[in-house]
Design a protein around this motif. Structure first.
Motif, PDB file in Angstrom:
ATOM      1  N   GLY A  47       0.820  -1.207   0.000  1.00  0.00           N
ATOM      2  CA  GLY A  47       0.000   0.000   0.000  1.00  0.00           C
ATOM      3  C   GLY A  47       0.852   1.254   0.000  1.00  0.00           C
ATOM      4  N   LEU A  48       0.227   2.365  -0.331  1.00  0.00           N
ATOM      5  CA  LEU A  48       0.947   3.631  -0.468  1.00  0.00           C
ATOM      6  C   LEU A  48       1.566   4.092   0.843  1.00  0.00           C
ATOM      7  CD1 LEU A  48       1.670   6.071  -2.255  1.00  0.00           C
ATOM      8  CD2 LEU A  48      -0.455   7.110  -1.511  1.00  0.00           C
ATOM      9  N   HIS A  49       0.798   4.098   1.918  1.00  0.00           N
ATOM     10  CA  HIS A  49       1.276   4.629   3.192  1.00  0.00           C
ATOM     11  C   HIS A  49       2.487   3.837   3.706  1.00  0.00           C
ATOM     12  CE1 HIS A  49       1.021   6.868   6.913  1.00  0.00           C
ATOM     13  NE2 HIS A  49       1.041   5.734   7.597  1.00  0.00           N
ATOM     14  N   GLU A  50       2.366   2.517   3.774  1.00  0.00           N
ATOM     15  CA  GLU A  50       3.469   1.685   4.272  1.00  0.00           C
ATOM     16  C   GLU A  50       4.688   1.772   3.364  1.00  0.00           C
ATOM     17  OE1 GLU A  50       2.588  -2.393   5.190  1.00  0.00           O
ATOM     18  OE2 GLU A  50       0.641  -1.875   6.017  1.00  0.00           O
ATOM     19  N   THR A  51       4.452   1.776   2.049  1.00  0.00           N
ATOM     20  CA  THR A  51       5.558   1.811   1.094  1.00  0.00           C
ATOM     21  C   THR A  51       6.306   3.135   1.167  1.00  0.00           C
ATOM     22  OG1 THR A  51       4.370   0.312  -0.365  1.00  0.00           O
ATOM     23  CG2 THR A  51       6.159   1.551  -1.338  1.00  0.00           C
ATOM     24  N   VAL A  52       5.585   4.242   1.241  1.00  0.00           N
ATOM     25  CA  VAL A  52       6.240   5.553   1.323  1.00  0.00           C
ATOM     26  C   VAL A  52       7.050   5.670   2.610  1.00  0.00           C
ATOM     27  CG1 VAL A  52       5.779   8.025   1.586  1.00  0.00           C
ATOM     28  CG2 VAL A  52       4.663   6.744  -0.220  1.00  0.00           C
ATOM     29  N   THR A  75       2.117   7.313  -8.789  1.00  0.00           N
ATOM     30  CA  THR A  75       3.300   6.741  -9.443  1.00  0.00           C
ATOM     31  C   THR A  75       4.463   7.724  -9.434  1.00  0.00           C
ATOM     32  OG1 THR A  75       2.459   7.459 -11.575  1.00  0.00           O
ATOM     33  CG2 THR A  75       1.974   5.209 -10.927  1.00  0.00           C
ATOM     34  N   ALA A  76       4.172   9.017  -9.587  1.00  0.00           N
ATOM     35  CA  ALA A  76       5.241  10.019  -9.572  1.00  0.00           C
ATOM     36  C   ALA A  76       5.929  10.063  -8.212  1.00  0.00           C
ATOM     37  CB  ALA A  76       4.674  11.393  -9.926  1.00  0.00           C
ATOM     38  N   LEU A  77       5.164   9.962  -7.135  1.00  0.00           N
ATOM     39  CA  LEU A  77       5.723   9.970  -5.780  1.00  0.00           C
ATOM     40  C   LEU A  77       6.630   8.763  -5.556  1.00  0.00           C
ATOM     41  CD1 LEU A  77       5.842  11.043  -2.830  1.00  0.00           C
ATOM     42  CD2 LEU A  77       3.830   9.625  -2.388  1.00  0.00           C
ATOM     43  N   ILE A  78       6.158   7.583  -5.916  1.00  0.00           N
ATOM     44  CA  ILE A  78       6.937   6.362  -5.714  1.00  0.00           C
ATOM     45  C   ILE A  78       8.214   6.396  -6.551  1.00  0.00           C
ATOM     46  CG2 ILE A  78       6.940   3.843  -5.989  1.00  0.00           C
ATOM     47  CD1 ILE A  78       5.203   4.810  -3.675  1.00  0.00           C
ATOM     48  N   GLU A  79       8.095   6.797  -7.814  1.00  0.00           N
ATOM     49  CA  GLU A  79       9.273   6.867  -8.686  1.00  0.00           C
ATOM     50  C   GLU A  79      10.280   7.897  -8.176  1.00  0.00           C
ATOM     51  OE1 GLU A  79       7.583   7.634 -12.516  1.00  0.00           O
ATOM     52  OE2 GLU A  79       7.090   5.517 -12.851  1.00  0.00           O
ATOM     53  N   ALA A  80       9.797   9.040  -7.691  1.00  0.00           N
ATOM     54  CA  ALA A  80      10.693  10.081  -7.181  1.00  0.00           C
ATOM     55  C   ALA A  80      11.427   9.613  -5.922  1.00  0.00           C
ATOM     56  CB  ALA A  80       9.904  11.346  -6.889  1.00  0.00           C
ATOM     57  N   LEU A  81      10.715   8.963  -5.011  1.00  0.00           N
ATOM     58  CA  LEU A  81      11.357   8.465  -3.794  1.00  0.00           C
ATOM     59  C   LEU A  81      12.386   7.385  -4.104  1.00  0.00           C
ATOM     60  CD1 LEU A  81       8.389   8.317  -1.257  1.00  0.00           C
ATOM     61  CD2 LEU A  81      10.419   9.744  -1.098  1.00  0.00           C
ATOM     62  N   CYS A  82      12.085   6.525  -5.055  1.00  0.00           N
ATOM     63  CA  CYS A  82      13.034   5.469  -5.424  1.00  0.00           C
ATOM     64  C   CYS A  82      14.296   6.050  -6.049  1.00  0.00           C
ATOM     65  CB  CYS A  82      12.379   4.471  -6.383  1.00  0.00           C
ATOM     66  SG  CYS A  82      11.193   3.391  -5.584  1.00  0.00           S
ATOM     67  N   THR A  83      14.141   7.035  -6.916  1.00  0.00           N
ATOM     68  CA  THR A  83      15.325   7.644  -7.521  1.00  0.00           C
ATOM     69  C   THR A  83      16.115   8.464  -6.509  1.00  0.00           C
ATOM     70  OG1 THR A  83      13.587   8.882  -8.697  1.00  0.00           O
ATOM     71  CG2 THR A  83      15.331   7.985 -10.022  1.00  0.00           C
ATOM     72  N   GLU A  84      15.429   9.176  -5.643  1.00  0.00           N
ATOM     73  CA  GLU A  84      16.112  10.004  -4.644  1.00  0.00           C
ATOM     74  C   GLU A  84      16.939   9.170  -3.672  1.00  0.00           C
ATOM     75  OE1 GLU A  84      14.942  12.855  -0.875  1.00  0.00           O
ATOM     76  OE2 GLU A  84      13.514  12.673  -2.531  1.00  0.00           O
ATOM     77  N   HIS A  85      16.394   8.021  -3.244  1.00  0.00           N
ATOM     78  CA  HIS A  85      17.081   7.193  -2.255  1.00  0.00           C
ATOM     79  C   HIS A  85      17.822   6.012  -2.872  1.00  0.00           C
ATOM     80  CE1 HIS A  85      15.157   9.623   0.728  1.00  0.00           C
ATOM     81  NE2 HIS A  85      13.942   9.156   0.473  1.00  0.00           N
ATOM     82  N   SER A  86      17.934   5.968  -4.191  1.00  0.00           N
ATOM     83  CA  SER A  86      18.637   4.899  -4.923  1.00  0.00           C
ATOM     84  C   SER A  86      18.100   3.516  -4.575  1.00  0.00           C
ATOM     85  CB  SER A  86      20.140   4.956  -4.662  1.00  0.00           C
ATOM     86  OG  SER A  86      20.655   6.200  -5.014  1.00  0.00           O
ATOM     87  N   ILE A  87      16.787   3.372  -4.616  1.00  0.00           N
ATOM     88  CA  ILE A  87      16.131   2.093  -4.346  1.00  0.00           C
ATOM     89  C   ILE A  87      15.651   1.536  -5.676  1.00  0.00           C
ATOM     90  CG2 ILE A  87      14.180   0.987  -3.189  1.00  0.00           C
ATOM     91  CD1 ILE A  87      14.464   3.187  -1.017  1.00  0.00           C
ATOM     92  N   ASP A  88      15.916   0.249  -5.902  1.00  0.00           N
ATOM     93  CA  ASP A  88      15.542  -0.393  -7.158  1.00  0.00           C
ATOM     94  C   ASP A  88      14.028  -0.420  -7.319  1.00  0.00           C
ATOM     95  OD1 ASP A  88      18.238  -0.907  -7.577  1.00  0.00           O
ATOM     96  OD2 ASP A  88      18.137  -2.845  -6.576  1.00  0.00           O
ATOM     97  N   LEU A  89      13.569  -0.157  -8.542  1.00  0.00           N
ATOM     98  CA  LEU A  89      12.142  -0.122  -8.849  1.00  0.00           C
ATOM     99  C   LEU A  89      11.853  -1.058 -10.007  1.00  0.00           C
ATOM    100  CD1 LEU A  89       9.328   1.286  -8.454  1.00  0.00           C
ATOM    101  CD2 LEU A  89      10.059   2.891 -10.214  1.00  0.00           C
TER     102      LEU A  89
END
Length: 144
Positions: A47-52, A75-89
């Motif tokens: 879910g969004l809350h737990e994942t963010v 999707t923009a929020l998840i993609e931005a957080l993954c790129t900012e923190h270098s987490i694989d998506l």
């Protein structure tokens, strides 16, 4: 004498259950195995809350996002957080399939799927044991 219990020593040979760690045929099969192991080890945020929260705290190792998510900001929020923190998506085509893989499905007595709740995104915080499927996913991102 009727009150005495008769105890016999019986040797029971336990056969260790060995789960074959087969090479998955494609990325979706590998991802499904990794998500199943992570769910078993309580290493999933759904879910969004737990994942963010997991992405923001940088405790997520991998994030899975459904392509058929109908909310663009989501999707923009998840993609931005993954790129900012270098987490694989990884992106999967259907959120219903992702929901089924992470255990958001109801089954009847004959083990047929009755209802599946879609999951638009999932974060993996604990992979569980090492497996060939995990090696395949990490190899996709150039990590070992």
């Amino acid at each position: 004498m009727a009150d005495e219990d008769i105890v016999q020593d019986v040797e029971v040979e336990e056969t260790p259950v060995v789960e074959e760690d087969e090479e998955p045929e494609d990325m979706n099969a590998a991802l499904q195995q990794v998500l199943k192991r992570a769910r078993f080890h309580k290493g999933l945020c759904r879910g969004l809350h737990e994942t963010v929260k997991a992405l923001d705290k940088r405790i997520a190792h991998l994030c899975v996002l459904a392509e058929d998510c109908n909310e663009g900001a989501y999707t923009a929020l998840i993609e931005a957080l993954c790129t900012e923190h270098s987490i694989d998506l990884i992106k999967v085509p259907e959120k219903k399939k992702l929901g089924e893989w992470v255990g958001l499905a109801k089954y009847d007595q004959a083990a047929n799927i009755k209802k599946v709740i879609g999951a638009s995104c999932v974060a993996v915080t604990d992979y569980g044991e090492k497996s060939k499927a995990l090696d395949m996913i990490l190899g996709h991102f150039g990590r070992n």
